[in-house]
Design an enzyme around this catalytic site. Sequence first.
Site: not given
Length: 207
Positions: A97, A172
Amino acid sequence: MSTVAVLGLGAMGRRMAKKLLEAGHDVVAYNRTGERARALEAEGATRAESPREAAARSDIVIGMVTDDDASRAVWLDANTGAIGGLREGAVAIESSTLTSAWVRELADAVTARGAGFLDAPVVGSRPQAEAGQLIYCVGGAAETLNKARGGLSAMGAAIHHVGPVAAGIATKLAVNALFGIQVAALGEMLGMVRKPPGRPAQRGRTS
Ligand SMILES: NC(=O)c1ccc[n+]([C@@H]2O[C@H](COP(=O)([O-])OP(=O)(O)OC[C@H]3O[C@@H](n4cnc5c(N)ncnc54)[C@H](OP(=O)(O)O)[C@@H]3O)[C@@H](O)[C@H]2O)c1
Protein backbone atom coordinates in the site's frame (compact mmCIF):
# COMPACT_ATOMS: atom_id res chain seq x y z
CA MET A 1 3.48 -22.12 -14.02
CA SER A 2 5.85 -19.20 -13.51
CA THR A 3 8.88 -18.43 -11.43
CA VAL A 4 7.74 -15.72 -9.03
CA ALA A 5 9.97 -13.58 -6.82
CA VAL A 6 8.43 -12.29 -3.60
CA LEU A 7 10.27 -9.31 -2.10
CA GLY A 8 9.17 -8.85 1.51
CA LEU A 9 8.10 -11.80 3.66
CA GLY A 10 6.27 -10.00 6.44
CA ALA A 11 2.79 -10.85 7.69
CA MET A 12 1.30 -10.63 4.19
CA GLY A 13 4.20 -11.53 1.90
CA ARG A 14 5.04 -14.87 3.49
CA ARG A 15 1.40 -16.01 3.39
CA MET A 16 1.12 -14.95 -0.26
CA ALA A 17 4.36 -16.78 -1.10
CA LYS A 18 2.99 -19.97 0.48
CA LYS A 19 -0.11 -19.82 -1.71
CA LEU A 20 2.11 -19.49 -4.78
CA LEU A 21 4.06 -22.58 -3.70
CA GLU A 22 0.86 -24.53 -3.06
CA ALA A 23 -0.35 -23.66 -6.57
CA GLY A 24 2.85 -25.12 -8.03
CA HIS A 25 4.78 -21.96 -8.90
CA ASP A 26 8.51 -21.75 -8.27
CA VAL A 27 9.07 -19.06 -5.65
CA VAL A 28 12.26 -17.06 -5.18
CA ALA A 29 12.13 -15.52 -1.71
CA TYR A 30 13.89 -12.34 -0.62
CA ASN A 31 13.58 -10.59 2.73
CA ARG A 32 15.78 -7.87 4.24
CA THR A 33 16.01 -9.92 7.45
CA GLY A 34 17.33 -13.22 6.14
CA GLU A 35 15.73 -15.62 8.66
CA ARG A 36 12.29 -15.04 7.16
CA ALA A 37 13.51 -16.16 3.73
CA ARG A 38 15.23 -19.18 5.26
CA ALA A 39 11.93 -20.18 6.91
CA LEU A 40 10.24 -20.14 3.51
CA GLU A 41 13.08 -22.20 2.02
CA ALA A 42 11.97 -25.03 4.29
CA GLU A 43 8.57 -24.86 2.55
CA GLY A 44 10.00 -25.23 -0.95
CA ALA A 45 11.09 -21.74 -2.02
CA THR A 46 14.59 -20.86 -3.11
CA ARG A 47 16.26 -17.92 -1.40
CA ALA A 48 17.89 -14.88 -2.97
CA GLU A 49 20.48 -12.72 -1.27
CA SER A 50 19.18 -9.51 -2.84
CA PRO A 51 16.10 -8.24 -4.70
CA ARG A 52 18.27 -8.00 -7.83
CA GLU A 53 19.22 -11.67 -7.66
CA ALA A 54 15.57 -12.61 -7.07
CA ALA A 55 14.41 -10.60 -10.10
CA ALA A 56 17.11 -12.03 -12.36
CA ARG A 57 15.74 -15.55 -11.71
CA SER A 58 12.02 -14.75 -12.14
CA ASP A 59 9.25 -14.08 -14.68
CA ILE A 60 7.11 -12.17 -12.18
CA VAL A 61 8.46 -10.04 -9.33
CA ILE A 62 6.13 -9.01 -6.49
CA GLY A 63 6.92 -6.34 -3.89
CA MET A 64 5.10 -6.60 -0.51
CA VAL A 65 6.84 -4.24 1.91
CA THR A 66 5.93 -1.57 4.42
CA ASP A 67 5.80 1.76 2.60
CA ASP A 68 7.29 3.99 -0.14
CA ASP A 69 10.78 4.00 1.43
CA ALA A 70 10.87 0.22 1.72
CA SER A 71 9.56 -0.14 -1.83
CA ARG A 72 12.22 2.25 -3.14
CA ALA A 73 14.88 0.23 -1.32
CA VAL A 74 13.86 -3.13 -2.78
CA TRP A 75 13.28 -1.88 -6.33
CA LEU A 76 15.67 0.99 -6.96
CA ASP A 77 18.69 0.59 -4.67
CA ALA A 78 21.69 1.31 -6.91
CA ASN A 79 23.50 -1.92 -6.01
CA THR A 80 20.84 -4.42 -5.00
CA GLY A 81 17.51 -3.10 -6.37
CA ALA A 82 15.27 -5.51 -8.30
CA ILE A 83 15.10 -3.14 -11.24
CA GLY A 84 18.66 -4.00 -12.24
CA GLY A 85 17.80 -7.70 -12.46
CA LEU A 86 14.45 -7.52 -14.30
CA ARG A 87 14.41 -9.60 -17.47
CA GLU A 88 13.00 -8.13 -20.67
CA GLY A 89 9.29 -9.04 -20.79
CA ALA A 90 9.10 -9.81 -17.07
CA VAL A 91 6.26 -8.37 -15.00
CA ALA A 92 7.00 -6.23 -11.92
CA ILE A 93 4.10 -5.97 -9.48
CA GLU A 94 3.79 -3.72 -6.45
CA SER A 95 1.23 -5.07 -3.98
CA SER A 96 2.26 -2.89 -1.02
CA THR A 97 0.00 0.00 0.00
CA LEU A 98 1.89 3.03 -1.33
CA THR A 99 1.40 6.57 -2.61
CA SER A 100 0.25 7.19 -6.18
CA ALA A 101 3.24 9.46 -6.86
CA TRP A 102 5.74 6.73 -5.96
CA VAL A 103 3.82 4.07 -7.92
CA ARG A 104 4.02 6.25 -11.05
CA GLU A 105 7.74 6.87 -10.56
CA LEU A 106 8.39 3.15 -10.13
CA ALA A 107 6.27 2.28 -13.17
CA ASP A 108 8.35 4.65 -15.34
CA ALA A 109 11.59 3.08 -14.10
CA VAL A 110 10.33 -0.47 -14.75
CA THR A 111 9.01 0.22 -18.25
CA ALA A 112 12.29 1.95 -19.16
CA ARG A 113 13.92 -1.46 -18.48
CA GLY A 114 11.62 -3.19 -20.98
CA ALA A 115 9.51 -4.95 -18.33
CA GLY A 116 5.79 -4.59 -17.62
CA PHE A 117 4.42 -2.96 -14.47
CA LEU A 118 1.26 -3.43 -12.44
CA ASP A 119 0.20 -1.79 -9.20
CA ALA A 120 -1.82 -4.53 -7.54
CA PRO A 121 -2.57 -3.66 -3.92
CA VAL A 122 -4.84 -5.98 -1.99
CA VAL A 123 -8.01 -5.68 0.05
CA GLY A 124 -8.04 -8.24 2.86
CA SER A 125 -5.74 -9.05 5.72
CA ARG A 126 -3.85 -12.04 7.15
CA PRO A 127 -6.77 -14.54 7.10
CA GLN A 128 -7.55 -13.71 3.46
CA ALA A 129 -3.86 -13.95 2.52
CA GLU A 130 -3.62 -17.32 4.30
CA ALA A 131 -6.67 -18.62 2.42
CA GLY A 132 -5.70 -17.22 -1.01
CA GLN A 133 -8.81 -15.01 -0.83
CA LEU A 134 -7.33 -11.53 -1.30
CA ILE A 135 -9.07 -9.03 -3.56
CA TYR A 136 -6.74 -7.39 -6.08
CA CYS A 137 -7.28 -3.87 -7.45
CA VAL A 138 -4.98 -3.76 -10.47
CA GLY A 139 -3.69 -0.78 -12.43
CA GLY A 140 -1.73 -1.24 -15.67
CA ALA A 141 -2.04 -2.59 -19.21
CA ALA A 142 -4.44 -5.48 -19.83
CA GLU A 143 -1.78 -7.51 -21.66
CA THR A 144 0.58 -7.15 -18.69
CA LEU A 145 -2.16 -8.32 -16.34
CA ASN A 146 -2.84 -11.32 -18.59
CA LYS A 147 0.79 -12.41 -18.20
CA ALA A 148 0.53 -12.22 -14.40
CA ARG A 149 -3.02 -13.49 -13.91
CA GLY A 150 -1.96 -17.07 -13.16
CA GLY A 151 0.28 -15.93 -10.33
CA LEU A 152 -2.24 -13.48 -8.87
CA SER A 153 -5.00 -16.14 -9.01
CA ALA A 154 -2.99 -18.28 -6.59
CA MET A 155 -3.26 -15.55 -3.95
CA GLY A 156 -6.56 -13.85 -4.69
CA ALA A 157 -10.23 -14.73 -5.03
CA ALA A 158 -10.95 -11.70 -7.25
CA ILE A 159 -8.78 -9.70 -9.63
CA HIS A 160 -10.30 -6.36 -10.63
CA HIS A 161 -8.61 -4.49 -13.47
CA VAL A 162 -9.56 -0.96 -12.49
CA GLY A 163 -7.61 1.14 -15.02
CA PRO A 164 -4.10 2.32 -16.03
CA VAL A 165 -1.02 2.47 -13.77
CA ALA A 166 -1.83 3.94 -10.32
CA ALA A 167 -5.58 3.24 -10.64
CA GLY A 168 -5.06 0.19 -8.43
CA ILE A 169 -3.58 2.14 -5.56
CA ALA A 170 -6.19 4.91 -5.93
CA THR A 171 -8.93 2.28 -5.60
CA LYS A 172 -7.25 0.62 -2.61
CA LEU A 173 -6.86 3.97 -0.81
CA ALA A 174 -10.53 4.76 -1.52
CA VAL A 175 -11.51 1.41 0.04
CA ASN A 176 -9.34 2.15 3.09
CA ALA A 177 -10.97 5.60 3.41
CA LEU A 178 -14.39 3.95 3.27
CA PHE A 179 -13.37 1.54 6.06
CA GLY A 180 -12.16 4.54 8.11
CA ILE A 181 -15.49 6.31 7.63
CA GLN A 182 -17.32 3.16 8.72
CA VAL A 183 -15.24 2.92 11.91
CA ALA A 184 -15.93 6.60 12.69
CA ALA A 185 -19.66 6.07 12.05
CA LEU A 186 -19.63 2.97 14.30
CA GLY A 187 -18.09 5.07 17.08
CA GLU A 188 -20.86 7.65 16.71
CA MET A 189 -23.53 4.93 16.74
CA LEU A 190 -22.09 3.33 19.88
CA GLY A 191 -22.17 6.75 21.56
CA MET A 192 -25.82 7.12 20.55
CA VAL A 193 -26.70 3.64 21.87
CA ARG A 194 -25.07 4.40 25.23
CA LYS A 195 -26.96 7.73 25.41
CA PRO A 196 -30.23 7.20 23.45
CA PRO A 197 -31.79 10.28 21.79
CA GLY A 198 -34.14 12.15 24.12
CA ARG A 199 -32.23 11.19 27.27
CA PRO A 200 -30.22 14.18 28.49
CA ALA A 201 -26.49 13.66 28.91
CA GLN A 202 -25.31 13.36 32.50
CA ARG A 203 -23.79 16.58 33.80
CA GLY A 204 -20.04 16.64 33.21
CA ARG A 205 -20.08 13.90 30.58
CA THR A 206 -19.38 14.55 26.95
CA SER A 207 -20.44 12.60 23.91
N1 LIG B 1 -1.21 -6.63 7.29
C1 LIG B 1 -2.36 -6.40 6.64
O1 LIG B 1 -3.45 -6.77 7.11
C2 LIG B 1 -2.36 -5.71 5.29
C3 LIG B 1 -3.51 -5.76 4.50
C4 LIG B 1 -3.50 -5.16 3.23
C5 LIG B 1 -2.36 -4.51 2.78
N2 LIG B 1 -1.25 -4.46 3.59
C6 LIG B 1 -0.06 -3.77 3.08
O2 LIG B 1 0.89 -4.75 2.71
C7 LIG B 1 2.22 -4.26 2.93
C8 LIG B 1 2.97 -5.25 3.82
O3 LIG B 1 2.26 -5.37 5.04
P1 LIG B 1 2.67 -6.45 6.13
O4 LIG B 1 1.55 -6.48 7.11
O5 LIG B 1 3.14 -7.71 5.48
O6 LIG B 1 3.91 -5.72 6.83
P2 LIG B 1 5.02 -6.32 7.83
O7 LIG B 1 4.57 -7.61 8.41
O8 LIG B 1 5.40 -5.20 8.74
O9 LIG B 1 6.26 -6.63 6.85
C9 LIG B 1 6.94 -5.58 6.23
C10 LIG B 1 7.93 -6.13 5.24
O10 LIG B 1 8.65 -5.02 4.65
C11 LIG B 1 10.06 -5.23 4.81
N3 LIG B 1 10.75 -3.94 4.90
C12 LIG B 1 10.45 -2.89 5.69
N4 LIG B 1 11.30 -1.87 5.49
C13 LIG B 1 12.17 -2.30 4.55
C14 LIG B 1 13.30 -1.71 3.91
N5 LIG B 1 13.69 -0.46 4.18
N6 LIG B 1 13.96 -2.45 2.98
C15 LIG B 1 13.57 -3.71 2.67
N7 LIG B 1 12.52 -4.33 3.24
C16 LIG B 1 11.83 -3.62 4.16
C17 LIG B 1 10.18 -6.04 6.08
O11 LIG B 1 11.45 -6.65 6.15
P3 LIG B 1 12.08 -7.15 7.57
O12 LIG B 1 11.49 -8.50 7.83
O13 LIG B 1 13.53 -7.17 7.33
O14 LIG B 1 11.66 -6.13 8.60
C18 LIG B 1 9.02 -7.03 5.88
O15 LIG B 1 9.37 -8.05 4.98
C19 LIG B 1 2.07 -2.86 3.53
O16 LIG B 1 2.18 -1.90 2.51
C20 LIG B 1 0.65 -2.89 4.10
O17 LIG B 1 0.07 -1.60 4.16
C21 LIG B 1 -1.21 -5.06 4.82
